[in-house]
Scaffold this motif. Structure first.
Motif, short mmCIF file in Angstrom:
data_model
loop_
_atom_site.label_atom_id
_atom_site.label_comp_id
_atom_site.label_asym_id
_atom_site.label_seq_id
_atom_site.Cartn_x
_atom_site.Cartn_y
_atom_site.Cartn_z
N ASN A 40 1.08 -1.14 0.04
CA ASN A 40 0.03 0.08 -0.23
C ASN A 40 0.88 1.16 0.03
O ASN A 40 2.11 1.23 0.42
CB ASN A 40 -0.97 0.24 1.04
CG ASN A 40 -2.04 0.88 1.06
OD1 ASN A 40 -2.18 1.61 0.00
ND2 ASN A 40 -3.13 0.66 1.91
N THR A 41 0.37 2.28 -0.17
CA THR A 41 0.97 3.79 -0.20
C THR A 41 1.39 4.19 1.26
O THR A 41 0.63 3.96 2.09
CB THR A 41 0.38 4.77 -0.92
OG1 THR A 41 -0.85 5.00 -0.27
CG2 THR A 41 -0.08 4.27 -2.29
N CYS A 182 6.45 3.47 4.23
CA CYS A 182 7.00 3.83 3.23
C CYS A 182 8.01 2.91 2.52
O CYS A 182 9.26 2.64 2.94
CB CYS A 182 7.51 5.35 3.45
SG CYS A 182 8.29 6.12 2.21
N GLU A 222 7.85 10.11 -3.12
CA GLU A 222 7.09 10.25 -4.23
C GLU A 222 8.22 10.73 -5.30
O GLU A 222 8.69 12.02 -5.33
CB GLU A 222 6.14 11.35 -4.27
CG GLU A 222 4.81 10.70 -3.55
CD GLU A 222 3.87 9.93 -4.47
OE1 GLU A 222 3.63 10.44 -5.49
OE2 GLU A 222 3.30 8.78 -4.13
N ASN A 259 -1.50 13.33 3.24
CA ASN A 259 -1.33 12.21 2.36
C ASN A 259 -1.11 12.92 0.92
O ASN A 259 -1.28 14.05 0.63
CB ASN A 259 -2.67 11.66 1.94
CG ASN A 259 -2.26 9.95 1.63
OD1 ASN A 259 -1.19 9.82 1.01
ND2 ASN A 259 -3.32 8.89 1.85
N GLY A 261 0.05 12.18 -3.43
CA GLY A 261 -0.10 11.40 -4.47
C GLY A 261 -1.03 11.81 -5.48
O GLY A 261 -1.67 12.70 -5.33
#
Length: 336
Positions: A40-41, A182, A222, A259, A261
Protein backbone atom coordinates in the motif's frame (compact mmCIF):
# COMPACT_ATOMS: atom_id res chain seq x y z
CA UNK A 1 -10.25 -61.87 -15.35
CA UNK A 2 -11.94 -60.70 -12.15
CA UNK A 3 -8.55 -60.58 -10.43
CA UNK A 4 -7.20 -58.41 -13.24
CA UNK A 5 -10.16 -56.04 -12.90
CA UNK A 6 -9.65 -55.81 -9.14
CA UNK A 7 -5.96 -55.01 -9.61
CA UNK A 8 -6.80 -52.38 -12.23
CA UNK A 9 -9.35 -50.75 -9.94
CA UNK A 10 -6.85 -50.76 -7.07
CA UNK A 11 -4.22 -49.12 -9.28
CA UNK A 12 -6.74 -46.53 -10.48
CA UNK A 13 -7.79 -45.80 -6.90
CA UNK A 14 -4.14 -45.36 -5.92
CA UNK A 15 -3.56 -42.97 -8.82
CA UNK A 16 -6.64 -40.95 -7.85
CA UNK A 17 -5.52 -40.75 -4.23
CA UNK A 18 -2.04 -39.60 -5.24
CA UNK A 19 -3.55 -37.05 -7.67
CA UNK A 20 -5.87 -35.74 -4.95
CA UNK A 21 -3.01 -35.38 -2.48
CA UNK A 22 -0.91 -33.56 -5.10
CA UNK A 23 -3.84 -31.27 -5.94
CA UNK A 24 -4.42 -30.54 -2.24
CA UNK A 25 -0.76 -29.63 -1.73
CA UNK A 26 -0.76 -27.34 -4.77
CA UNK A 27 -4.08 -25.75 -3.81
CA UNK A 28 -2.86 -24.96 -0.30
CA UNK A 29 0.52 -23.62 -1.41
CA UNK A 30 0.89 -19.86 -1.04
CA UNK A 31 1.81 -18.26 -4.35
CA UNK A 32 4.80 -15.95 -4.04
CA UNK A 33 4.58 -12.32 -5.20
CA UNK A 34 6.15 -10.72 -8.28
CA UNK A 35 9.33 -8.74 -7.65
CA UNK A 36 8.64 -5.11 -6.74
CA UNK A 37 5.43 -5.81 -4.82
CA UNK A 38 4.50 -3.16 -2.24
CA UNK A 39 1.31 -3.56 -0.23
CA UNK A 40 0.00 0.00 0.00
CA UNK A 41 1.08 3.62 -0.21
CA UNK A 42 2.84 5.19 2.74
CA UNK A 43 0.29 8.00 2.92
CA UNK A 44 -2.61 5.57 3.27
CA UNK A 45 -0.86 3.48 5.91
CA UNK A 46 -0.03 6.53 8.03
CA UNK A 47 -3.78 7.24 7.92
CA UNK A 48 -4.98 3.87 9.26
CA UNK A 49 -4.76 2.09 5.89
CA UNK A 50 -8.50 2.12 5.28
CA UNK A 51 -8.12 2.08 1.46
CA UNK A 52 -5.77 0.22 -0.85
CA UNK A 53 -5.77 0.31 -4.65
CA UNK A 54 -4.22 -2.67 -6.42
CA UNK A 55 -4.36 -3.88 -10.01
CA UNK A 56 -7.42 -1.81 -10.93
CA UNK A 57 -9.41 -2.57 -7.77
CA UNK A 58 -9.91 -0.52 -4.61
CA UNK A 59 -10.14 -2.48 -1.35
CA UNK A 60 -11.51 -0.61 1.65
CA UNK A 61 -12.84 -0.90 5.17
CA UNK A 62 -16.50 0.05 5.40
CA UNK A 63 -17.05 1.44 8.91
CA UNK A 64 -20.83 1.70 8.61
CA UNK A 65 -22.38 -0.74 11.07
CA UNK A 66 -19.02 -2.46 11.24
CA UNK A 67 -19.62 -3.34 7.60
CA UNK A 68 -16.39 -5.23 6.89
CA UNK A 69 -13.96 -5.18 3.97
CA UNK A 70 -15.28 -4.33 0.51
CA UNK A 71 -13.92 -3.95 -3.00
CA UNK A 72 -14.93 -1.66 -5.86
CA UNK A 73 -13.63 -0.07 -9.05
CA UNK A 74 -11.66 3.20 -8.67
CA UNK A 75 -14.77 5.10 -9.88
CA UNK A 76 -16.74 3.47 -6.97
CA UNK A 77 -18.76 1.16 -9.22
CA UNK A 78 -18.96 -2.63 -8.90
CA UNK A 79 -19.23 -2.58 -5.11
CA UNK A 80 -18.73 -5.97 -3.47
CA UNK A 81 -18.48 -7.23 0.11
CA UNK A 82 -15.47 -9.48 0.74
CA UNK A 83 -16.11 -10.28 4.39
CA UNK A 84 -17.71 -8.92 7.57
CA UNK A 85 -14.47 -8.33 9.47
CA UNK A 86 -13.52 -5.08 11.17
CA UNK A 87 -10.08 -4.13 9.89
CA UNK A 88 -7.36 -1.58 9.17
CA UNK A 89 -3.88 -1.43 7.58
CA UNK A 90 -4.97 -2.96 4.26
CA UNK A 91 -2.24 -4.42 2.05
CA UNK A 92 -2.55 -6.12 -1.33
CA UNK A 93 -0.10 -7.97 -3.54
CA UNK A 94 -0.05 -10.95 -5.86
CA UNK A 95 -3.00 -13.21 -5.05
CA UNK A 96 -3.69 -11.95 -1.53
CA UNK A 97 -5.07 -9.23 0.69
CA UNK A 98 -3.66 -8.63 4.19
CA UNK A 99 -5.19 -6.64 7.04
CA UNK A 100 -5.54 -6.20 10.78
CA UNK A 101 -8.61 -7.93 12.12
CA UNK A 102 -9.66 -5.61 14.91
CA UNK A 103 -12.03 -6.31 17.77
CA UNK A 104 -14.23 -4.15 19.96
CA UNK A 105 -12.21 -4.40 23.15
CA UNK A 106 -10.89 -1.38 25.04
CA UNK A 107 -8.18 0.59 23.27
CA UNK A 108 -4.53 0.05 24.14
CA UNK A 109 -3.43 3.11 26.11
CA UNK A 110 -0.17 3.41 24.15
CA UNK A 111 -1.85 3.05 20.76
CA UNK A 112 -5.43 4.32 21.09
CA UNK A 113 -6.09 3.99 17.34
CA UNK A 114 -6.06 0.21 17.72
CA UNK A 115 -9.07 -1.23 19.47
CA UNK A 116 -8.29 -4.71 20.68
CA UNK A 117 -6.48 -6.04 17.63
CA UNK A 118 -7.15 -9.76 17.37
CA UNK A 119 -4.92 -10.90 14.50
CA UNK A 120 -3.11 -9.98 11.33
CA UNK A 121 -4.82 -11.86 8.51
CA UNK A 122 -4.27 -13.02 4.95
CA UNK A 123 -7.03 -13.86 2.49
CA UNK A 124 -7.44 -14.19 -1.25
CA UNK A 125 -8.34 -11.05 -3.18
CA UNK A 126 -11.96 -12.23 -3.31
CA UNK A 127 -12.06 -12.50 0.51
CA UNK A 128 -11.91 -16.30 0.67
CA UNK A 129 -9.40 -18.52 2.49
CA UNK A 130 -9.01 -16.11 5.40
CA UNK A 131 -6.38 -17.11 7.96
CA UNK A 132 -4.56 -15.46 10.88
CA UNK A 133 -0.81 -15.11 10.38
CA UNK A 134 0.05 -13.76 13.83
CA UNK A 135 -1.72 -12.60 16.98
CA UNK A 136 0.71 -9.91 18.10
CA UNK A 137 -0.52 -6.36 18.57
CA UNK A 138 0.62 -5.01 15.19
CA UNK A 139 0.97 -1.23 15.16
CA UNK A 140 2.05 -0.81 11.56
CA UNK A 141 2.68 -3.23 8.69
CA UNK A 142 3.86 -3.17 5.09
CA UNK A 143 4.23 -5.83 2.40
CA UNK A 144 7.51 -5.84 0.44
CA UNK A 145 7.89 -8.63 -2.11
CA UNK A 146 7.29 -11.86 -0.13
CA UNK A 147 7.63 -10.52 3.41
CA UNK A 148 5.40 -8.63 5.79
CA UNK A 149 7.33 -6.05 7.80
CA UNK A 150 5.54 -5.59 11.12
CA UNK A 151 6.01 -3.21 14.01
CA UNK A 152 4.48 -5.00 16.98
CA UNK A 153 3.89 -4.58 20.69
CA UNK A 154 3.75 -7.44 23.15
CA UNK A 155 3.92 -7.09 26.94
CA UNK A 156 4.48 -3.32 26.57
CA UNK A 157 7.61 -3.91 24.45
CA UNK A 158 8.00 -2.82 20.84
CA UNK A 159 9.71 -4.94 18.21
CA UNK A 160 10.11 -4.98 14.45
CA UNK A 161 10.25 -8.20 12.46
CA UNK A 162 9.64 -9.64 9.03
CA UNK A 163 7.27 -12.54 8.41
CA UNK A 164 7.17 -14.48 5.15
CA UNK A 165 3.71 -14.44 3.59
CA UNK A 166 3.37 -18.23 4.01
CA UNK A 167 4.41 -17.96 7.70
CA UNK A 168 7.43 -20.22 7.05
CA UNK A 169 9.96 -17.66 8.26
CA UNK A 170 9.96 -15.04 11.00
CA UNK A 171 13.03 -12.88 11.74
CA UNK A 172 13.25 -10.16 14.37
CA UNK A 173 15.11 -7.17 12.97
CA UNK A 174 15.08 -4.75 15.94
CA UNK A 175 13.85 -4.59 19.53
CA UNK A 176 12.68 -1.00 19.02
CA UNK A 177 9.91 0.46 16.84
CA UNK A 178 10.33 1.05 13.12
CA UNK A 179 7.33 2.18 11.10
CA UNK A 180 7.62 0.39 7.72
CA UNK A 181 4.87 2.27 5.85
CA UNK A 182 7.09 3.91 3.24
CA UNK A 183 8.48 1.26 0.88
CA UNK A 184 9.87 1.88 -2.62
CA UNK A 185 11.88 -0.51 -4.82
CA UNK A 186 12.71 -2.86 -1.97
CA UNK A 187 13.78 -0.02 0.34
CA UNK A 188 11.93 1.07 3.48
CA UNK A 189 12.30 4.74 4.48
CA UNK A 190 11.61 5.60 8.09
CA UNK A 191 12.30 8.00 10.96
CA UNK A 192 15.20 6.96 13.17
CA UNK A 193 14.28 5.70 16.61
CA UNK A 194 16.62 8.07 18.48
CA UNK A 195 17.74 10.68 15.94
CA UNK A 196 14.68 11.47 13.75
CA UNK A 197 16.97 11.30 10.71
CA UNK A 198 15.76 9.76 7.47
CA UNK A 199 16.84 6.12 7.47
CA UNK A 200 16.73 3.53 4.71
CA UNK A 201 16.38 -0.23 5.24
CA UNK A 202 17.45 -2.43 2.36
CA UNK A 203 15.08 -5.40 2.50
CA UNK A 204 17.41 -7.58 0.40
CA UNK A 205 20.13 -7.45 3.07
CA UNK A 206 18.24 -6.12 6.12
CA UNK A 207 20.95 -3.44 6.34
CA UNK A 208 20.22 0.09 7.54
CA UNK A 209 21.80 3.46 6.72
CA UNK A 210 21.13 7.13 7.35
CA UNK A 211 20.51 8.94 4.07
CA UNK A 212 19.76 12.42 5.44
CA UNK A 213 20.22 14.05 8.83
CA UNK A 214 16.91 15.90 8.78
CA UNK A 215 14.12 16.17 11.35
CA UNK A 216 11.64 13.81 9.75
CA UNK A 217 8.22 12.47 10.70
CA UNK A 218 6.06 10.21 8.49
CA UNK A 219 8.22 10.25 5.33
CA UNK A 220 6.48 9.59 2.00
CA UNK A 221 8.67 9.03 -1.05
CA UNK A 222 7.12 10.24 -4.30
CA UNK A 223 9.54 10.17 -7.21
CA UNK A 224 12.64 12.17 -6.29
CA UNK A 225 10.99 13.81 -3.25
CA UNK A 226 10.53 12.79 0.35
CA UNK A 227 7.45 14.53 1.78
CA UNK A 228 7.48 14.77 5.56
CA UNK A 229 6.38 16.68 8.65
CA UNK A 230 9.32 18.71 9.99
CA UNK A 231 9.62 18.06 13.74
CA UNK A 232 12.02 20.98 14.23
CA UNK A 233 9.65 23.40 12.52
CA UNK A 234 6.45 22.64 14.44
CA UNK A 235 5.39 19.75 12.17
CA UNK A 236 5.03 21.88 9.06
CA UNK A 237 5.01 20.07 5.74
CA UNK A 238 8.28 19.95 3.76
CA UNK A 239 9.77 18.00 0.90
CA UNK A 240 13.38 16.94 0.42
CA UNK A 241 14.97 16.16 -2.97
CA UNK A 242 16.90 12.88 -2.87
CA UNK A 243 18.95 13.79 -5.95
CA UNK A 244 19.70 17.45 -5.20
CA UNK A 245 19.78 17.34 -1.40
CA UNK A 246 17.58 20.45 -1.22
CA UNK A 247 14.79 21.00 1.30
CA UNK A 248 11.73 23.23 0.92
CA UNK A 249 8.77 24.22 3.06
CA UNK A 250 5.37 23.65 1.43
CA UNK A 251 3.08 25.31 4.00
CA UNK A 252 3.27 27.46 7.11
CA UNK A 253 0.45 25.43 8.69
CA UNK A 254 1.14 22.99 11.50
CA UNK A 255 0.03 19.60 10.16
CA UNK A 256 -1.76 16.81 12.03
CA UNK A 257 -1.75 14.30 9.16
CA UNK A 258 -1.28 14.32 5.40
CA UNK A 259 -1.33 12.22 2.26
CA UNK A 260 0.34 12.81 -1.10
CA UNK A 261 -0.15 11.18 -4.49
CA UNK A 262 -1.44 11.62 -8.05
CA UNK A 263 -0.14 15.20 -8.10
CA UNK A 264 -1.95 16.36 -4.94
CA UNK A 265 -1.35 16.85 -1.22
CA UNK A 266 -4.19 16.68 1.31
CA UNK A 267 -3.55 17.59 4.93
CA UNK A 268 -5.22 18.54 8.19
CA UNK A 269 -4.29 21.98 9.44
CA UNK A 270 -3.79 22.02 13.22
CA UNK A 271 -5.24 25.25 14.61
CA UNK A 272 -7.27 25.70 17.79
CA UNK A 273 -9.60 28.33 16.32
CA UNK A 274 -9.77 27.36 12.63
CA UNK A 275 -8.85 23.72 11.99
CA UNK A 276 -9.24 22.85 8.30
CA UNK A 277 -8.84 20.04 5.81
CA UNK A 278 -6.73 21.58 3.04
CA UNK A 279 -5.37 20.56 -0.34
CA UNK A 280 -2.76 21.78 -2.81
CA UNK A 281 -0.69 20.57 -5.72
CA UNK A 282 2.31 18.38 -4.96
CA UNK A 283 4.70 21.33 -5.35
CA UNK A 284 2.83 23.32 -2.67
CA UNK A 285 1.01 25.62 -5.10
CA UNK A 286 -2.70 26.44 -5.50
CA UNK A 287 -3.70 25.74 -1.89
CA UNK A 288 -7.41 25.52 -1.07
CA UNK A 289 -9.68 24.64 1.86
CA UNK A 290 -11.70 21.47 1.35
CA UNK A 291 -13.47 21.39 4.72
CA UNK A 292 -13.78 23.31 7.99
CA UNK A 293 -13.12 21.35 11.18
CA UNK A 294 -10.98 18.45 12.39
CA UNK A 295 -10.55 15.58 9.94
CA UNK A 296 -8.37 12.49 10.03
CA UNK A 297 -7.55 9.20 8.23
CA UNK A 298 -6.92 10.81 4.85
CA UNK A 299 -6.71 7.99 2.28
CA UNK A 300 -6.18 8.38 -1.46
CA UNK A 301 -6.95 6.32 -4.56
CA UNK A 302 -6.35 7.21 -8.20
CA UNK A 303 -9.69 9.06 -8.42
CA UNK A 304 -10.81 10.04 -4.90
CA UNK A 305 -9.60 11.17 -1.51
CA UNK A 306 -11.42 9.69 1.52
CA UNK A 307 -11.40 10.91 5.11
CA UNK A 308 -13.25 10.94 8.43
CA UNK A 309 -14.22 13.52 11.02
CA UNK A 310 -11.94 13.27 14.02
CA UNK A 311 -13.68 11.29 16.76
CA UNK A 312 -16.29 9.78 14.43
CA UNK A 313 -15.10 6.49 12.92
CA UNK A 314 -18.57 5.42 11.74
CA UNK A 315 -18.75 7.71 8.71
CA UNK A 316 -16.61 8.24 5.60
CA UNK A 317 -16.45 11.26 3.31
CA UNK A 318 -14.99 11.55 -0.16
CA UNK A 319 -13.98 14.09 -2.78
CA UNK A 320 -12.81 13.68 -6.34
CA UNK A 321 -9.12 14.54 -6.58
CA UNK A 322 -8.82 18.28 -7.23
CA UNK A 323 -12.45 19.03 -6.35
CA UNK A 324 -13.26 22.01 -4.07
CA UNK A 325 -16.13 20.14 -2.35
CA UNK A 326 -16.78 16.86 -0.57
CA UNK A 327 -19.75 14.69 0.38
CA UNK A 328 -20.66 11.64 2.45
CA UNK A 329 -19.49 8.30 1.09
CA UNK A 330 -22.30 5.82 1.74
CA UNK A 331 -21.39 2.30 0.56
CA UNK A 332 -24.24 -0.06 1.32
CA UNK A 333 -23.76 -2.69 4.01
CA UNK A 334 -26.36 -4.87 2.25
CA UNK A 335 -24.16 -5.69 -0.75
CA UNK A 336 -23.54 -9.44 -1.03
Amino acid sequence: MKKTIRISLAVLAGILIIAFIAWSVLASRIVMNPEGTVGNTAGNLYNDGLFCEYDGTVYFVNPRQNGGIFSMAPDESNLRRLNSMAGRNLLAGGKYLYYFHTGSLASDTRYPQIKGTKSFNRCKLDGSKDTALCRDLVISGQLVNNYLYLMTNTSSKDSFYKLKIDSSEKIELTDYPITPACAVNGLIYYTGHNDHYLHQLNTSTDSDRVIWEGSVWNPVVEGDYVYYMNISDNYKLYRYSLSLGTDEKLTDDRVDCFNVGYGYIYYQKNHAATPQLKAMYADGSNEWVLGEGNFTNINMTSQYVYFQVFGDEKMLYHSRLGSPTYETFMPSTDIK
